[in-house]
Design a protein around this motif. Structure first.
Motif, mmCIF file in Angstrom:
data_model
loop_
_atom_site.group_PDB
_atom_site.id
_atom_site.type_symbol
_atom_site.label_atom_id
_atom_site.label_comp_id
_atom_site.label_asym_id
_atom_site.label_seq_id
_atom_site.Cartn_x
_atom_site.Cartn_y
_atom_site.Cartn_z
ATOM 1 N N ALA A 53 27.624 48.262 49.015
ATOM 2 C CA ALA A 53 27.354 47.209 48.027
ATOM 3 C C ALA A 53 28.470 47.146 46.986
ATOM 4 O O ALA A 53 28.893 46.057 46.578
ATOM 5 C CB ALA A 53 26.010 47.450 47.358
ATOM 6 N N THR A 54 28.961 48.294 46.564
ATOM 7 C CA THR A 54 30.048 48.325 45.577
ATOM 8 C C THR A 54 31.318 47.724 46.153
ATOM 9 O O THR A 54 31.984 46.920 45.491
ATOM 10 C CB THR A 54 30.310 49.773 45.119
ATOM 11 O OG1 THR A 54 29.104 50.313 44.588
ATOM 12 C CG2 THR A 54 31.404 49.829 44.074
ATOM 13 N N ARG A 93 31.553 45.610 48.649
ATOM 14 C CA ARG A 93 31.337 44.165 48.816
ATOM 15 C C ARG A 93 31.540 43.445 47.485
ATOM 16 O O ARG A 93 32.135 42.371 47.437
ATOM 17 C CB ARG A 93 29.932 43.881 49.326
ATOM 18 C CG ARG A 93 29.745 44.077 50.786
ATOM 19 C CD ARG A 93 28.351 43.593 51.209
ATOM 20 N NE ARG A 93 27.982 44.113 52.498
ATOM 21 C CZ ARG A 93 28.378 43.594 53.653
ATOM 22 N NH1 ARG A 93 29.145 42.539 53.646
ATOM 23 N NH2 ARG A 93 28.009 44.134 54.788
ATOM 24 N N SER A 94 31.030 44.017 46.412
ATOM 25 C CA SER A 94 31.163 43.405 45.086
ATOM 26 C C SER A 94 32.620 43.330 44.654
ATOM 27 O O SER A 94 33.058 42.331 44.077
ATOM 28 C CB SER A 94 30.362 44.192 44.049
ATOM 29 O OG SER A 94 29.008 44.196 44.375
ATOM 30 N N VAL A 95 33.376 44.374 44.939
ATOM 31 C CA VAL A 95 34.792 44.387 44.564
ATOM 32 C C VAL A 95 35.562 43.329 45.339
ATOM 33 O O VAL A 95 36.347 42.565 44.761
ATOM 34 C CB VAL A 95 35.388 45.797 44.794
ATOM 35 C CG1 VAL A 95 36.893 45.779 44.686
ATOM 36 C CG2 VAL A 95 34.797 46.782 43.801
ATOM 37 N N ALA A 110 34.303 40.665 46.752
ATOM 38 C CA ALA A 110 33.785 39.352 46.346
ATOM 39 C C ALA A 110 34.355 38.927 44.997
ATOM 40 O O ALA A 110 34.606 37.737 44.773
ATOM 41 C CB ALA A 110 32.265 39.381 46.295
ATOM 42 N N SER A 111 34.564 39.878 44.100
ATOM 43 C CA SER A 111 35.088 39.532 42.775
ATOM 44 C C SER A 111 36.477 38.914 42.870
ATOM 45 O O SER A 111 36.834 38.038 42.072
ATOM 46 C CB SER A 111 35.096 40.757 41.864
ATOM 47 O OG SER A 111 36.019 41.719 42.340
ATOM 48 N N THR A 130 31.957 37.716 52.995
ATOM 49 C CA THR A 130 31.977 39.051 52.400
ATOM 50 C C THR A 130 30.591 39.481 51.964
ATOM 51 O O THR A 130 30.175 40.616 52.193
ATOM 52 C CB THR A 130 32.945 39.087 51.197
ATOM 53 O OG1 THR A 130 34.256 38.764 51.652
ATOM 54 C CG2 THR A 130 32.962 40.449 50.541
ATOM 55 N N LEU A 131 29.854 38.574 51.330
ATOM 56 C CA LEU A 131 28.513 38.908 50.839
ATOM 57 C C LEU A 131 27.433 38.752 51.904
ATOM 58 O O LEU A 131 26.276 39.107 51.666
ATOM 59 C CB LEU A 131 28.170 38.036 49.626
ATOM 60 C CG LEU A 131 29.017 38.264 48.388
ATOM 61 C CD1 LEU A 131 28.637 37.269 47.300
ATOM 62 C CD2 LEU A 131 28.873 39.690 47.882
#
Length: 154
Positions: free
Chosen positions: A9-10, A12-14, A16-17, A57-58
């Protein structure tokens, strides 16, 4: 506590950002430089590519992911497609001034990180990105691939 889900999850968040930041840079570029034809085309392309890559990505929205799988468009999940989209984004971002150049470097860094992740930790890479038959075999080590027979083995 299962840290693999939190790690995925981390990451993916990076990833996605970076795509969200690319969209913001494109919108700011358009706002500052007006609606000149090529500026508009470049901005729209960056927004579309970043939105598609953000969705992949998400893994959201679910209906879009199911559509890609059912309709046979699974090529969007490959590492080659990710590379082509990221490189296209970088070329377009280079023309968007200093913020675009920074995001080009960030996007290239994340592309390199994804490749490094695929080589060093294929298990994490497969959690983040779907496996596809056309993906390179990053985890090929000594035990995989062609094996040689010794003189006594027949």
């Amino acid at each position: 506590m299962d840290y693999s889900d939190m790690r995925t999850a981390t990451l993916r968040s990076v990833f996605a950002s970076a795509y969200v930041a690319n969209i913001v840079v494109a919108i700011l570029f358009m706002a500052n430089h007006g609606f000149v034809y090529l500026n508009t085309v470049a901005t729209i392309l960056v927004i579309i590519l970043s939105t598609v890559m953000l969705s992949i990505t998400l893994q959201r929205p679910e209906r879009l992911m199911v559509y890609f799988e059912v309709s046979g468009h699974t090529i969007v999940f490959t590492f080659l497609t990710r590379t082509i989209c990221d490189l296209t984004l970088c070329v377009l971002l280079l023309g968007m001034g200093f913020p675009g150049q920074i995001m080009c470097i960030v996007t290239l860094a994340f592309l390199g990180a994804a490749r490094g992740l695929a080589k060093r930790r294929p298990d994490i890479f497969r959690e983040l990105f779907r496996a596809h038959a056309s993906d390179p075999d990053f985890d090929a080590g000594e035990d995989s691939g062609a094996r040689y027979e010794e003189a006594g083995d027949k």
